[in-house]
Design an enzyme around this catalytic site. Structure first.
Site, PDB file in Angstrom:
ATOM      1  N   ASP A   1      42.390   7.457  -2.817  1.00  0.00           N
ATOM      2  CA  ASP A   1      41.702   6.565  -3.757  1.00  0.00           C
ATOM      3  C   ASP A   1      40.996   5.787  -3.565  1.00  0.00           C
ATOM      4  OD1 ASP A   1      43.699   5.590  -3.736  1.00  0.00           O
ATOM      5  OD2 ASP A   1      44.251   5.008  -6.423  1.00  0.00           O
TER       6      ASP A   1
ATOM      7  N   GLU B   1      52.710  -4.072   1.467  1.00  0.00           N
ATOM      8  CA  GLU B   1      52.532  -4.649   2.783  1.00  0.00           C
ATOM      9  C   GLU B   1      52.807  -5.904   3.855  1.00  0.00           C
ATOM     10  OE1 GLU B   1      51.197  -4.763   0.245  1.00  0.00           O
ATOM     11  OE2 GLU B   1      49.441  -3.500  -0.376  1.00  0.00           O
TER      12      GLU B   1
HETATM   13  N1  UDP Z   1      50.537   7.983  -4.161  1.00  0.00           N
HETATM   14  C1  UDP Z   1      52.183   8.617  -3.582  1.00  0.00           C
HETATM   15  N2  UDP Z   1      53.028   8.958  -4.624  1.00  0.00           N
HETATM   16  C2  UDP Z   1      52.830   8.651  -6.316  1.00  0.00           C
HETATM   17  C3  UDP Z   1      52.194   7.162  -6.630  1.00  0.00           C
HETATM   18  C4  UDP Z   1      50.930   7.743  -5.685  1.00  0.00           C
HETATM   19  O1  UDP Z   1      52.175   9.299  -2.725  1.00  0.00           O
HETATM   20  O2  UDP Z   1      53.935   8.970  -6.737  1.00  0.00           O
HETATM   21  C5  UDP Z   1      50.247   7.699  -3.448  1.00  0.00           C
HETATM   22  C6  UDP Z   1      48.676   7.766  -3.716  1.00  0.00           C
HETATM   23  O3  UDP Z   1      48.355   9.219  -3.434  1.00  0.00           O
HETATM   24  C7  UDP Z   1      47.751   6.349  -2.793  1.00  0.00           C
HETATM   25  C8  UDP Z   1      49.136   5.663  -2.852  1.00  0.00           C
HETATM   26  O4  UDP Z   1      50.567   6.556  -2.626  1.00  0.00           O
HETATM   27  O5  UDP Z   1      47.404   7.050  -1.966  1.00  0.00           O
HETATM   28  C9  UDP Z   1      48.864   4.553  -3.264  1.00  0.00           C
HETATM   29  O6  UDP Z   1      48.982   4.729  -4.609  1.00  0.00           O
HETATM   30  P1  UDP Z   1      47.824   4.326  -6.361  1.00  0.00           P
HETATM   31  O7  UDP Z   1      46.493   5.075  -6.033  1.00  0.00           O
HETATM   32  O8  UDP Z   1      48.562   5.174  -7.157  1.00  0.00           O
HETATM   33  O9  UDP Z   1      48.536   3.243  -6.344  1.00  0.00           O
HETATM   34  P2  UDP Z   1      48.042   2.078  -6.825  1.00  0.00           P
HETATM   35  O10 UDP Z   1      46.875   2.300  -5.903  1.00  0.00           O
HETATM   36  O11 UDP Z   1      47.201   1.372  -7.859  1.00  0.00           O
HETATM   37  O12 UDP Z   1      48.795   0.670  -6.558  1.00  0.00           O
HETATM   38 MN    MN Z   2      45.153   3.348  -5.442  1.00  0.00          MN
END
Ligand code: UDP
Ligand code: MN
Length: 473
Positions: A329, A412
């Site tokens: 995203d 990270e």
């Molecule tokens: N993701 C995943 N499983 C989940 C939620 C998220 O594999 O249950 C993946 C999601 O597609 C993204 C990454 O983990 O590539 C980070 O997730 P998200 O964008 O929801 O987290 P944020 O950016 O809000 O911290």
């Molecule tokens: Mn994200």
């Protein structure tokens, strides 16, 4: 003006016949001579047509001609293609190579339909190769890159562009190996996409020759170090949109393998289909989040099992280059990819749209890394965002236990700590020594799942097809 000369000669000889006749006989002679004149005229025209066609079919198109042809083909040449006449022939012969554009345009005007196709085909090939990395797959085995040729049972459908484009990973790879084995429909999707993109097997020899002749112009001197992009993804209404946007960003990057890893127990044919359509060399795998984290009411370690699966893949298949965790995203300026290729151990740079500070970044003072700027430090040694660092593969392989912890907020930090020993001055500072922002932690608005389609009301409509393309939780 060859044609013109012939025309005049015939005319003058027939008039001399005319003048030698007399009385009623002269009428007959006139009729005969008109007939003869017409016969000779038509015969000559035909001969010129045949000769000209032969001439044009032997003449190779230079890239510049081809490029310009594209601009012109929609207008003047299109109209001119109807002027299938001796006049267009004469014009064609008259226009010499000092005006490439016009020559090419006229070519379209005076060649047969198949020759027009040839021009368009070759121009398509050359122009694509300039801008796109992996567009025209052929089924040849992958040559270089360990990543591509690694696994034993690892069958790869390789993509190479018609002309050696600015390098694709080991001449590029797409493989849904694991997924396709588990999932026949995904395999079918791969095959179909390959079919759609492959240079048609019906290409004539002359078309192949024409394509071959322009190849050397675009040969890349050498391949840049490979990039391995690990993208966690999961099932939700936005999934295909996110992957499409990221995929077309990655399509601008040469020598790259995209590891798309879904938090799921099985692959989704819709995802495979989307990846096939994008045309970036990829590997699609699954790595479900452990059940205990799925059940928790607290924050979940999102994408961690996926990223660790990616690391495992790289330990098996990659020997050099750089790895980067690109969430599905986020937003990426492609220049960051060109910079991260050359990271020697770990590289870092700013990420926009992170927390209340609006940006998360290493702090550089007197040219040196001197701490981190982030809205939430949380006792982290490396308070950086997932989009803000990349790691050299050789360096990773020297740290066999390095991995990402299932610790929300500390993914990270935990991963970077597991790369120890790593000195601060061993961290490359990218994006103009962290003075620029080339990646953003964007977040897509959540959409409600699509409601069920009324299949009675909309049977026999396109909606039945569209409905199958929607990702429902
Ligand atoms: N993701 C995943 N499983 C989940 C939620 C998220 O594999 O249950 C993946 C999601 O597609 C993204 C990454 O983990 O590539 C980070 O997730 P998200 O964008 O929801 O987290 P944020 O950016 O809000 O911290
Ligand atoms: Mn994200």
């Amino acid at each position: 003006m060859k044609g013109g000369g012939a025309y005049i000669n015939i005319g003058s000889s027939s008039s001399s016949i005319n003048s030698s006749g007399s009385g009623s006989g002269s009428k007959m002679t006139l009729g005969k001579s008109v007939k003869m004149y017409l016969t000779i005229f038509i015969a000559t025209t035909c001969i010129y047509m045949v000769l000209y066609q032969y001439h044009m079919s032997r003449e190779p198109f230079s890239p510049s001609e081809v490029g310009k042809h594209q601009e012109k083909s929609s207008s003047s040449s299109y109209i001119a293609s109807y002027l299938w006449s001796p006049i267009s022939l004469l014009m064609a012969n008259n226009l010499t190579s000092n005006n490439a554009t016009t020559t090419t345009t006229t070519t379209v005007a005076t060649t047969t339909v198949s020759n027009v196709d040839q021009v368009q085909e070759s121009s398509f090939g050359s122009i694509q190769s300039v801008s796109l990395a992996a567009t025209r797959p052929t089924l040849t085995s992958s040559s270089a890159s360990a990543s591509a040729s690694g696994g034993g049972a690892h069958k790869t459908a390789t993509t190479t562009s018609t002309t050696p484009a600015p390098a694709t990973i080991g001449s590029a790879v797409t493989a849904t190996t694991r997924s396709t084995k588990a999932n026949p429909s995904a395999k079918k999707a791969t095959a179909n996409a390959a079919k759609a993109l492959a240079p048609s097997t019906s290409m004539s020899q002359s078309q192949l020759d024409a394509a071959h002749k322009i190849q050397p112009t675009f040969v890349a001197a050498s391949q840049p170090p490979p990039l391995y992009i690990i993208t966690p993804t999961y099932r939700r209404p936005e999934q295909l949109a996110e992957l499409t946007r990221l995929g077309y960003t990655l399509k601008h990057v040469a020598n790259l393998l995209w590891l798309v890893i879904e938090d799921a127990n099985k692959t989704n044919p819709l995802v495979a289909h989307t990846l096939d359509r994008i045309g970036v060399p990829y590997e699609y795998m699954v790595a479900p989040m452990p059940e205990k984290y799925k059940q928790t009411k607290k924050a979940k370690p999102r994408g961690v099992s996926n990223r660790n699966r990616g690391l495992e893949y790289l330990r098996q298949h990659a020997t050099e280059g750089v790895l980067y965790f690109a969430d599905d995203d986020n937003t990426y300026d492609i220049s960051i990819f060109e910079q991260m290729r050359y990271i020697s151990k770990v590289g870092m740079w700013p990420v926009g749209l992170v927390t209340k500070t609006g940006v998360s970044s290493p702090i550089i003072r007197n040219g040196k890394l001197d701490g981190y700027y982030d809205g939430w430090i949380g006792g982290r040694k490396y308070p950086v965002d997932m989009a803000g660092f990349a790691v050299n593969i050789k360096f990773l392989r020297q740290r066999p236990h390095a991995q990402m912890p299932f610790k929300p907020g500390y993914e990270e930090d935990g991963f970077l700590r597991s790369l120890a020993p790593l000195d601060n001055n061993e961290i490359d500072l990218l994006a103009d020594e962290c003075r620029d922002i080339l990646t953003w932690h964007t977040q897509t608005k959540k959409n409600p799942p699509a409601q069920a389609l009324n299949k009675t009301r909309y049977s026999n409509t396109n909606l039945v097809h569209i409905d199958k393309l929607l990702v429902r939780p």
